[in-house]
Design an enzyme around this catalytic site. Sequence first.
Site, PDB file in Angstrom:
ATOM      1  N   ALA A 250      -2.844  30.140   7.744  1.00 34.02           N
ATOM      2  CA  ALA A 250      -2.780  28.675   7.574  1.00 34.02           C
ATOM      3  C   ALA A 250      -3.349  27.890   8.747  1.00 34.02           C
ATOM      4  CB  ALA A 250      -1.348  28.207   7.270  1.00 34.02           C
ATOM      5  N   ALA A 251      -4.012  28.568   9.696  1.00 37.83           N
ATOM      6  CA  ALA A 251      -4.635  27.819  10.799  1.00 37.83           C
ATOM      7  C   ALA A 251      -5.681  26.853  10.239  1.00 37.83           C
ATOM      8  CB  ALA A 251      -5.272  28.777  11.792  1.00 37.83           C
ATOM      9  N   GLY A 252      -6.463  27.327   9.270  1.00 35.60           N
ATOM     10  CA  GLY A 252      -7.464  26.453   8.637  1.00 35.60           C
ATOM     11  C   GLY A 252      -6.801  25.310   7.887  1.00 35.60           C
ATOM     12  N   ASP A 253      -5.658  25.584   7.259  1.00 39.86           N
ATOM     13  CA  ASP A 253      -4.950  24.524   6.512  1.00 39.86           C
ATOM     14  C   ASP A 253      -4.395  23.476   7.471  1.00 39.86           C
ATOM     15  OD1 ASP A 253      -5.476  25.997   4.246  1.00 39.86           O
ATOM     16  OD2 ASP A 253      -3.551  27.028   4.282  1.00 39.86           O
TER      17      ASP A 253
HETATM   18  O1  RIB Z   1      -4.470  29.548   3.806  1.00 40.45           O
HETATM   19  C1  RIB Z   1      -3.294  30.296   3.684  1.00 40.45           C
HETATM   20  C2  RIB Z   1      -2.829  30.274   2.253  1.00 40.45           C
HETATM   21  O2  RIB Z   1      -3.778  30.914   1.435  1.00 40.45           O
HETATM   22  C3  RIB Z   1      -1.533  30.994   2.012  1.00 40.45           C
HETATM   23  O3  RIB Z   1      -0.423  30.151   2.148  1.00 40.45           O
HETATM   24  C4  RIB Z   1      -1.703  31.625   0.634  1.00 40.45           C
HETATM   25  O4  RIB Z   1      -0.752  31.212  -0.297  1.00 40.45           O
HETATM   26  C5  RIB Z   1      -3.143  31.292   0.226  1.00 40.45           C
HETATM   27  O5  RIB Z   1      -3.241  30.221  -0.648  1.00 40.45           O
END
Ligand code: RIB
Length: 308
Positions: A250-253
């Site tokens: 989730a670093a990109g998120d």
């Molecule tokens: O970017 C990480 C996410 O990618 C995770 O939370 C997983 O569910 C996928 O969607």
Amino acid sequence: MPGHVVFVGSANVDFVMRTPFIPRKGESVNAGPFLQSFGGKGSNQALAARRAGADVTGIFTLGDDVFSKAIMDLYREEGVDARYVRMNPGERSGTGIILVDPNGDNLICTSLEANGRMTPEQVEAAEPAFRTASVLMLQMEVPDEANRTAIALAKRHSVTVILNYAPACESSLPVDRDVDILVVNESEAENLTSMPVSGPEAAAVAALMLGAKGPGTVIITLGGQGSVVCHDGVTRHYPPIPVEVADTTAAGDSYCGALAATLAEGMALPAAIAYATAAGSLCVGVEGALPSLPRREAIEAFLTQRFS
Ligand code: RIB
């Protein structure tokens, strides 16, 4: 003054295991502790933007299992506007299986489940949210038609479109002038350009190529090497903010959510990239997707500590 961001994308339940190494084909591995958390790129980015200070509307498709109800509770607790989230009867919400090795690198496998059944009609019904939004953020874990509909609504209401073309996939969604800002990592950039992309120099070439397809801004994130940004045909390397890595999930998120939040409130691109870089760096210090998304105060304290 907070900006308003609309997120169209996936919401998942994540099952995370720490493993001594990422297994190869045919191999079994005994994992360490197990963590159940909530994830999905769309939902992670929406929560990251909310924690970074934005007003957030989520357009997600869930099932109606026990996890789906817990995800709705989470949106209530975090203050995400979930009036356009749909819970499909008899379906399961999306699921992510995540393995994390001792270096914090991961392997992620997702089953889209209800995410894969988001319809253009569901997105169209959320048009009122686009009237007050300044940014729309998309990823590649819902059907192309849903993303296309969201882009058309954004254009109708002069909303900036940010497309995080993740994960790398076969898709009919074009990267063209309707995309204002494209965000990809190195492997996603390789997928879109068919050239090897590793490190800032190759990323600058790839960013120029992708910019030529139409987006005014292309951001290629490079993990521990920062990011390369191509804006109106000019490329610039933004260095990383080094940190101890626990889990890169989730670093990109985290980066995308903070970018969307700060741009929506009117911050200039270089400052927004500094916030996004800090949010991504803070995220890798903590295990899991949801628990690792930093809040605005933490991002600002981190920037002050590193740059004053
Ligand atoms: O970017 C990480 C996410 O990618 C995770 O939370 C997983 O569910 C996928 O969607």
